[in-house]
Design a protein around this motif. Sequence first.
Motif, PDB file in Angstrom:
ATOM      1  N   SER A  53     -44.225  38.870 -24.553  1.00  0.00           N
ATOM      2  CA  SER A  53     -44.114  37.574 -25.222  1.00  0.00           C
ATOM      3  C   SER A  53     -45.470  36.888 -25.209  1.00  0.00           C
ATOM      4  O   SER A  53     -46.288  37.103 -24.301  1.00  0.00           O
ATOM      5  CB  SER A  53     -43.081  36.689 -24.519  1.00  0.00           C
ATOM      6  OG  SER A  53     -41.805  37.306 -24.518  1.00  0.00           O
ATOM      7  N   ILE A  76     -37.413  27.560 -23.034  1.00  0.00           N
ATOM      8  CA  ILE A  76     -38.013  28.024 -24.284  1.00  0.00           C
ATOM      9  C   ILE A  76     -37.102  27.731 -25.460  1.00  0.00           C
ATOM     10  O   ILE A  76     -37.546  27.279 -26.520  1.00  0.00           O
ATOM     11  CB  ILE A  76     -38.316  29.536 -24.198  1.00  0.00           C
ATOM     12  CG1 ILE A  76     -39.384  29.799 -23.139  1.00  0.00           C
ATOM     13  CG2 ILE A  76     -38.776  30.069 -25.560  1.00  0.00           C
ATOM     14  CD1 ILE A  76     -39.566  31.260 -22.803  1.00  0.00           C
ATOM     15  N   LEU A  89     -47.632  33.104 -26.961  1.00  0.00           N
ATOM     16  CA  LEU A  89     -47.523  31.863 -27.717  1.00  0.00           C
ATOM     17  C   LEU A  89     -48.026  32.074 -29.139  1.00  0.00           C
ATOM     18  O   LEU A  89     -48.978  32.822 -29.373  1.00  0.00           O
ATOM     19  CB  LEU A  89     -48.337  30.750 -27.061  1.00  0.00           C
ATOM     20  CG  LEU A  89     -47.932  30.290 -25.656  1.00  0.00           C
ATOM     21  CD1 LEU A  89     -48.688  29.022 -25.299  1.00  0.00           C
ATOM     22  CD2 LEU A  89     -46.438  30.078 -25.546  1.00  0.00           C
ATOM     23  N   VAL A 136     -42.965  30.553 -29.369  1.00  0.00           N
ATOM     24  CA  VAL A 136     -43.104  31.776 -28.579  1.00  0.00           C
ATOM     25  C   VAL A 136     -42.669  32.948 -29.431  1.00  0.00           C
ATOM     26  O   VAL A 136     -41.621  32.900 -30.076  1.00  0.00           O
ATOM     27  CB  VAL A 136     -42.251  31.725 -27.294  1.00  0.00           C
ATOM     28  CG1 VAL A 136     -42.364  33.031 -26.518  1.00  0.00           C
ATOM     29  CG2 VAL A 136     -42.679  30.564 -26.425  1.00  0.00           C
ATOM     30  N   LEU A 140     -45.200  27.534 -20.626  1.00  0.00           N
ATOM     31  CA  LEU A 140     -45.842  28.086 -21.821  1.00  0.00           C
ATOM     32  C   LEU A 140     -47.222  28.649 -21.488  1.00  0.00           C
ATOM     33  O   LEU A 140     -47.616  29.719 -21.990  1.00  0.00           O
ATOM     34  CB  LEU A 140     -45.966  27.007 -22.900  1.00  0.00           C
ATOM     35  CG  LEU A 140     -44.660  26.492 -23.521  1.00  0.00           C
ATOM     36  CD1 LEU A 140     -44.958  25.437 -24.574  1.00  0.00           C
ATOM     37  CD2 LEU A 140     -43.855  27.629 -24.123  1.00  0.00           C
TER      38      LEU A 140
END
Length: 270
Positions: free
Chosen positions: A84, A60, A86, A72, A33
Motif C-alpha cells: 500500500s 483509512i 499514499l 491510499v 498515513l
Amino acid sequence: MRIRNHEQPTLSAAFSMQLSESRTLAGASIALLERIDLSGSITQAAKDCGISYRSAWQTIERLQNCSSTPLVSRSAGGAQGGGSSLTGEGRKLVAMYRAAEAEHRRFVEHLGEALGEYETYATLMRRWFMKTSVRNQLHGTVQLVSTGAVNTEVVIGIGGKDRLTAIITNDGADEMDLKLGKSVSALIKESSIVLCTGENIPRISARNRLKGRVLRCCEGVVFSEVTVELPGSKVITAMISFESMAEMELWPDTPVWVCFKASDVILAAS
C-alpha cells in the motif's frame, strides 16, 4: 493552561481538522498515513502506530469516505507480495495537515505570550461535531435535486462514477438548502444494506445498487460484517447473518452488489 503558585501560566491546545460535517482529522490518523507511505504496508504501519490492523483499516476507510479522491492505493499480491502507498492526494493531505499544525502551534505560543499576565482565563470557543453510531458516512456533492409533491429526490456523487439516491421530505430539503454542488454526508445503517452477487444488476426494488468488491469479512456468532470497496474508493459496511455470508460464499475480492433503499439514506449538511 496550568498554574502552579506564581509560575508563568502556559497555554496549550490540541490540533485537529474538520474533513466533513461529521468527521475530524487528528494527528493519529496523519501519523498512520505517514507510516504507510514510509513502510509500504498497512500491517507494518499499524504496528508502528501501536494499533490493531482492523483499527488501521477503519481509519483509512473513514478518511477515504470523507475524500473525493483516493488517499491510499493498494496493489495486489504477487512476486513482490503487494503493498500500500499514499496517492498524490494522500501526500497533499499529510503536507497540508502538518503545515496547518505548525501554524496552529505558532498561534497558540503567541496567544500564550499575550495572556501570560493573567493567572486564569476562560475558554473562549469550542466547536462541537456531530457524532453518530452509523458506520457508513459517505461524503459527496449534490448532483441532482428533484422536488415532488411531498418528497424530494437527491442524487449525490460520492467519488468516481459512484452515485447514490436519497429520498427526503420537501421540508427537510428546504431546511438543508440543497443545491447543486453542495457538500453533504449520506448516512446508511449497516442493517439497511442488502448484498447480492452476480454479474447483472439485481432485480430488486432498492433504488441504490452499487457494484464493488468485498474488502474484508468479519465473522460473528450471529451476524457478520462485510466491508465492500466501491470503484470510487468509498467503502460501505453491511451487517448480514452468518448463514447468508456462508451461502453467498463471500470472501475478499468477491464481486458484490451493495443495495439499499433511497428512503434509508439520511442526509447531513452544515
